[in-house]
Design a protein around this motif. Structure first.
Motif: not given
Length: 351
Positions: A113-129, A131-137, A174-176
């Protein structure tokens, strides 16, 4: 021993030697094939990552590897995987593929299970939809599941938020994290980061303002939307705090745009100002029910460390530099507003 017998023994010896050589060569070929199957180059450069979804079994993994041609010979990969008992050790995740990686190394990576962490960076989203769309990608959870939890009063109430102010929980940074993180664990991680961000020092500053951390974020979102330049944020924050403390309506244009749900508005008109929405600070006094966008850390800290002054009004500068003209009196503000409106007219900006 006769010469004839000696010749016969030599022939037998030759036969044994030949058979021995054949056996050695066969073993060498077998060993070499074995080596190639386990250690020889196998992974291709067709894909950068292998995604194994939660709940997948070996058949699912094998189908993906075969269909995407991730290895040179999928049949050999399957044979090695079976011999290494991989079907009993399938783990979900996002695995980085190294071209030329051998099957043994590849399968050991998957088994561990040695997977590579995802670096998730976000800011400035207005609508929940959005933000959720970005995270799901970036992560495995789909946008529908994320929005469902963002809108679930029962779920988010356990973190101390409601559907209007839940955005305050997400501190843009930015989060891993691992790609296959569950929706529940994603929210738990964000809440943990929220608690880390709101240090004792920040909480004390919020308390001194007479605001909760959620209210600070709500005001910070307005500051973030108003100030195009970070250097101006403390002054803008000071202005809105002056109005808030005096019980004046904030009259922040970004809240009007949010209330109208039309983010293409460049010029706020009277018809926009009368929109009946709790987010419209031209209609309702006090802070909106929650952030109109995901406020940045700089905006939050600008509120907590606001600039002390007497300004009550501001208007965008007529040079369209992104800065503002600040004013103490209505007369000063009206003069600033006329210059800006004239600049809008000259550029034919009607809406």
């Amino acid at each position: 021993m006769t010469d004839k017998q000696s010749g016969r023994l030599s022939l037998k010896a030759k036969i044994f030697i030949a058979l021995g050589l054949i056996l050695v060569i066969s073993l060498a070929i077998t060993a070499f094939n074995y080596y190639l199957r386990y250690f020889g180059p196998s992974v291709t450069d067709n894909e950068q990552y292998l995604y194994i979804h939660t709940g997948s079994d070996f058949d699912d993994v094998y189908k993906t590897i075969r269909d995407k041609e991730i290895v040179k010979d999928s049949v050999v990969f399957q044979w090695v995987a079976l011999n290494m008992n991989y079907p009993k050790a399938v783990k979900p995740g996002k695995y980085k593929l190294t071209p030329g990686m051998g099957n043994r190394r590849f399968i050991n990576m998957l088994k561990a299970g040695n997977q590579e962490p995802v670096k998730l960076s976000f800011r400035g989203y207005r609508l929940k939809e959005d933000f959720a769309g970005y995270v799901s990608k970036q992560l495995e959870p789909d946008s529908v599941s994320l929005v469902r939890l963002l809108d679930s009063a029962t779920f988010i109430s356990k973190y101390g938020f409601n559907r209007d102010n839940v955005y305050a929980m997400f501190i843009p940074n930015s989060y891993e994290m691992y790609w296959n993180i569950s929706t529940d664990k994603f929210f738990k991680r964000m809440y943990d980061e929220y608690q880390k961000f709101w240090t004792e020092k920040r909480n004390e500053k919020a308390k001194a303002l007479g605001l909760t951390p959620i209210q600070v974020s709500t005001l910070a979102a307005i500051v973030d939307a108003e100030a195009l330049h970070d250097s101006e944020m403390p002054a803008v924050a000071g202005l809105y705090l002056n109005r808030y403390k005096r019980g004046m309506k904030l009259q922040a244009d970004p809240t009007v745009i949010y209330a109208n749900k039309d983010f293409s508005i460049r010029r706020v008109l009277n018809r926009h100002l009368i929109k009946d929405s709790p987010y419209n600070t031209y209609v309702y006094a006090g802070l909106p029910p929650g952030p109109i966008m995901m406020p940045s850390i700089k905006a939050i800290d600008a509120v907590l460390n606001y600039q002390k002054h007497n300004y009550l009004y501001m208007c965008a500068k007529e040079d369209f530099s992104g800065y503002h003209n600040f004013a103490v009196t209505v007369a000063e503000h009206q003069a600033n507003a006329r210059r800006f409106q004239q600049a809008l007219n000259e550029r034919n900006i009607k809406k």
